[in-house]
Design a protein around this motif. Structure first.
Motif, PDB file in Angstrom:
ATOM      1  N   ARG A 168       0.587  -1.175   0.137  1.00  0.00           N
ATOM      2  CA  ARG A 168      -0.147   0.141  -0.074  1.00  0.00           C
ATOM      3  C   ARG A 168       0.967   1.346   0.097  1.00  0.00           C
ATOM      4  O   ARG A 168       0.528   2.139   0.784  1.00  0.00           O
ATOM      5  CB  ARG A 168      -1.154  -0.187   1.012  1.00  0.00           C
ATOM      6  CG  ARG A 168      -0.217  -0.179   2.569  1.00  0.00           C
ATOM      7  CD  ARG A 168      -1.137   0.120   3.652  1.00  0.00           C
ATOM      8  NE  ARG A 168      -0.706  -0.574   4.896  1.00  0.00           N
ATOM      9  CZ  ARG A 168      -1.158  -0.676   6.017  1.00  0.00           C
ATOM     10  NH1 ARG A 168      -2.450  -0.298   6.193  1.00  0.00           N
ATOM     11  NH2 ARG A 168      -0.747  -0.942   7.031  1.00  0.00           N
ATOM     12  N   SER A 169       1.939   1.275  -0.703  1.00  0.00           N
ATOM     13  CA  SER A 169       2.759   2.253  -0.547  1.00  0.00           C
ATOM     14  C   SER A 169       2.133   3.418  -1.680  1.00  0.00           C
ATOM     15  O   SER A 169       1.475   3.145  -2.363  1.00  0.00           O
ATOM     16  CB  SER A 169       4.334   2.076  -1.313  1.00  0.00           C
ATOM     17  OG  SER A 169       4.045   1.644  -2.558  1.00  0.00           O
ATOM     18  N   GLY A 216       8.499  -5.754  -1.444  1.00  0.00           N
ATOM     19  CA  GLY A 216       9.952  -5.946  -1.121  1.00  0.00           C
ATOM     20  C   GLY A 216      10.220  -6.871  -0.400  1.00  0.00           C
ATOM     21  O   GLY A 216      11.279  -6.807   0.434  1.00  0.00           O
ATOM     22  N   VAL A 237      11.835  -5.601  -6.350  1.00  0.00           N
ATOM     23  CA  VAL A 237      13.129  -5.794  -6.952  1.00  0.00           C
ATOM     24  C   VAL A 237      13.995  -5.690  -5.610  1.00  0.00           C
ATOM     25  O   VAL A 237      14.079  -4.848  -4.594  1.00  0.00           O
ATOM     26  CB  VAL A 237      13.527  -4.425  -7.672  1.00  0.00           C
ATOM     27  CG1 VAL A 237      14.991  -4.526  -7.904  1.00  0.00           C
ATOM     28  CG2 VAL A 237      12.802  -4.065  -8.792  1.00  0.00           C
ATOM     29  N   THR A 278       8.861   0.973 -16.092  1.00  0.00           N
ATOM     30  CA  THR A 278       8.703   2.263 -15.210  1.00  0.00           C
ATOM     31  C   THR A 278       9.633   3.520 -15.978  1.00  0.00           C
ATOM     32  O   THR A 278       8.934   4.634 -16.190  1.00  0.00           O
ATOM     33  CB  THR A 278       9.476   1.996 -13.771  1.00  0.00           C
ATOM     34  OG1 THR A 278       8.495   0.987 -13.260  1.00  0.00           O
ATOM     35  CG2 THR A 278       9.383   3.353 -13.094  1.00  0.00           C
TER      36      THR A 278
HETATM   37  P1  NAD Z   1       7.371   0.089   0.407  1.00  0.00           P
HETATM   38  O1  NAD Z   1       8.227  -0.528   1.334  1.00  0.00           O
HETATM   39  O2  NAD Z   1       7.160   1.500   0.425  1.00  0.00           O
HETATM   40  O3  NAD Z   1       5.902  -0.711   0.661  1.00  0.00           O
HETATM   41  C1  NAD Z   1       5.674  -2.155   0.840  1.00  0.00           C
HETATM   42  C2  NAD Z   1       4.318  -2.420   1.095  1.00  0.00           C
HETATM   43  O4  NAD Z   1       4.278  -3.647   1.195  1.00  0.00           O
HETATM   44  C3  NAD Z   1       4.063  -1.741   2.280  1.00  0.00           C
HETATM   45  O5  NAD Z   1       2.582  -1.116   2.060  1.00  0.00           O
HETATM   46  C4  NAD Z   1       3.563  -3.196   3.340  1.00  0.00           C
HETATM   47  O6  NAD Z   1       2.318  -3.132   4.093  1.00  0.00           O
HETATM   48  C5  NAD Z   1       3.679  -4.022   2.233  1.00  0.00           C
HETATM   49  N1  NAD Z   1       4.102  -5.245   2.778  1.00  0.00           N
HETATM   50  C6  NAD Z   1       5.687  -5.321   3.043  1.00  0.00           C
HETATM   51  N2  NAD Z   1       5.642  -6.468   3.751  1.00  0.00           N
HETATM   52  C7  NAD Z   1       4.689  -7.343   3.559  1.00  0.00           C
HETATM   53  C8  NAD Z   1       4.225  -8.713   4.016  1.00  0.00           C
HETATM   54  N3  NAD Z   1       5.173  -9.527   4.582  1.00  0.00           N
HETATM   55  N4  NAD Z   1       2.919  -9.107   3.944  1.00  0.00           N
HETATM   56  C9  NAD Z   1       1.999  -8.133   3.515  1.00  0.00           C
HETATM   57  N5  NAD Z   1       2.462  -7.069   3.167  1.00  0.00           N
HETATM   58  C10 NAD Z   1       3.514  -6.568   3.168  1.00  0.00           C
HETATM   59  O7  NAD Z   1       7.815  -0.378  -1.097  1.00  0.00           O
HETATM   60  P2  NAD Z   1       7.349   0.111  -2.630  1.00  0.00           P
HETATM   61  O8  NAD Z   1       8.203   1.370  -2.669  1.00  0.00           O
HETATM   62  O9  NAD Z   1       6.077  -0.018  -2.700  1.00  0.00           O
HETATM   63  O10 NAD Z   1       8.037  -0.995  -3.355  1.00  0.00           O
HETATM   64  C11 NAD Z   1       7.676  -2.328  -3.305  1.00  0.00           C
HETATM   65  C12 NAD Z   1       8.904  -3.347  -4.072  1.00  0.00           C
HETATM   66  O11 NAD Z   1       8.735  -2.638  -5.376  1.00  0.00           O
HETATM   67  C13 NAD Z   1      10.284  -2.965  -3.492  1.00  0.00           C
HETATM   68  O12 NAD Z   1      10.944  -4.342  -3.868  1.00  0.00           O
HETATM   69  C14 NAD Z   1      10.971  -2.141  -4.795  1.00  0.00           C
HETATM   70  O13 NAD Z   1      12.181  -2.028  -4.900  1.00  0.00           O
HETATM   71  C15 NAD Z   1       9.956  -2.499  -5.800  1.00  0.00           C
HETATM   72  N6  NAD Z   1       9.668  -1.317  -7.008  1.00  0.00           N
HETATM   73  C16 NAD Z   1      10.094  -1.544  -8.073  1.00  0.00           C
HETATM   74  C17 NAD Z   1       9.858  -0.646  -9.351  1.00  0.00           C
HETATM   75  C18 NAD Z   1      10.022  -1.072 -10.431  1.00  0.00           C
HETATM   76  O14 NAD Z   1      10.242   0.060 -11.414  1.00  0.00           O
HETATM   77  N7  NAD Z   1      10.219  -2.137 -10.875  1.00  0.00           N
HETATM   78  C19 NAD Z   1       9.538   0.646  -8.738  1.00  0.00           C
HETATM   79  C20 NAD Z   1       9.091   0.817  -7.331  1.00  0.00           C
HETATM   80  C21 NAD Z   1       9.266   0.036  -6.587  1.00  0.00           C
END
Ligand code: NAD
Length: 298
Positions: A168-169, A216, A237, A278
């Motif tokens: 939910r980011s 993540g 990632v 992206t």
């Molecule tokens: P963030 O850490 O801000 O958010 C992660 C979310 O996942 C949180 O809302 C949390 O509630 C949820 N979460 C974490 N662990 C959990 C679990 N065990 N069970 C249930 N929910 C869980 O991360 P983000 O910025 O949204 O990024 C998420 C992932 O995506 C990261 O690995 C990041 O590197 C990747 N990402 C990739 C791209 C891309 O272009 N490919 C872009 C942005 C983010």
């Protein structure tokens, strides 16, 4: 075994479309999209992201300004720099690479970018317009836009589909949840957003026709959580090690890819999935911005 949705291949297709548009704009209006990338400091991951953005922009024939600033630039000076680009008619998109050093308030910086040039789609005005939907929508945040584009281009039916979003980011989980639930093509889904406080993650994921995972956490989604035939979009990632041969990071998503691809109908790999999309969407937003500025539609 599942069909692999290749972000690398989709990127090529979309960049070819954009290159065509840039040529048309140049011919019809004598102008090209302008993008400034502002990098503060020398964080290696940020440097590599910005380098790729600059390279992609140049390959499309954009006017590209690479503005690197020292780690210790003051917030005031950074805000003044953004204001300069807000007023620069040759610039249609302003990208400030995040994260910023701790002494700078990231929200203040995002809010200072003119919503008209906010090609990352992080400004509250653009996020608000995204939530309202329809004709109001301007810049969609790049990762969610890339995810939706992959779902559509892979021929996945979204209308009435059960979409489960893990995470939910503000940059991924929350916006893609809203976008998939909107009216219109590539959306009209029934969306469930799950997170760290969700009671039974497995049960929710098992209902998903489209499972979007942005947590993540490597290997979070187990193969038995996947509905047979579902489309799985793995946004995670995670650096899980370093290759002895190349010295480069070994990347993994949030889904156990090898096992999941035996159950899913379609699945994105990591790397080569959402990642390449992206940056592609950033380019698409910048081209859109240039057209909107020409039509004074922003
Ligand atoms: P963030 O850490 O801000 O958010 C992660 C979310 O996942 C949180 O809302 C949390 O509630 C949820 N979460 C974490 N662990 C959990 C679990 N065990 N069970 C249930 N929910 C869980 O991360 P983000 O910025 O949204 O990024 C998420 C992932 O995506 C990261 O690995 C990041 O590197 C990747 N990402 C990739 C791209 C891309 O272009 N490919 C872009 C942005 C983010």
């Amino acid at each position: 075994s599942a069909e692999i949705i290749s972000g690398t291949q989709m990127r090529q297709e979309i960049l070819a479309e954009l290159e065509h548009e840039v040529k048309a704009m140049q011919e019809q209006h004598g102008t090209v999209p302008g993008l400034v990338t502002i990098l503060v400091g020398e964080n290696p991951a940020s440097v590599s992201y910005v380098t790729l953005k600059v390279k992609t922009a140049l390959s499309l024939g954009f006017h590209e300004v690479q503005d690197n600033q020292p780690e210790d630039i003051s917030e005031q000076d950074l805000l003044a720099l953004i204001e300069k680009y807000n007023n620069d008619p040759a610039i249609h998109g302003i990208l400030v690479q995040l994260p910023l050093p701790k002494h700078i308030n990231e929200d203040a910086v995002i809010n200072a970018i003119s919503p008209d040039k906010d090609v990352d789609g992080f400004h509250p005005v653009n996020l608000g317009k995204m939530v309202i939907g329809g004709d109001q929508v301007r810049y969609l945040p790049c990762t969610p836009a890339g995810i939706q584009e992959m779902i559509v281009r892979s021929g996945t039916e979204t209308e009435g589909a059960e979409v489960v979003v893990v995470g939910r980011s503000n940059i991924v989980g929350k916006p893609i949840s809203v976008m998939m639930g909107q009216k219109g093509p590539g959306a009209n889904s029934t969306v469930t957003m799950v997170h760290t406080r969700t009671k039974d993650l497995a049960a929710h994921c098992q209902r998903a026709d489209i499972l979007i995972v942005a947590a993540g956490v490597p290997g979070l989604v187990k193969p038995e959580w996947i509905k047979p035939g579902a489309t799985v979009i793995d946004v995670g990632v995670n650096r899980i090690g370093v290759s002895e041969e190349t010295g480069k990071a070994i990347l993994s998503g949030d889904v156990d890819f090898e096992a999941a691809k035996e159950i899913a109908g379609k699945i994105t790999p990591v790397p080569g999935g959402v990642g390449p999309m992206t940056i592609t969407m950033l380019m698409k937003n910048t081209v859109k911005s240039a057209w909107w500025h020409l039509q004074e539609k922003v």
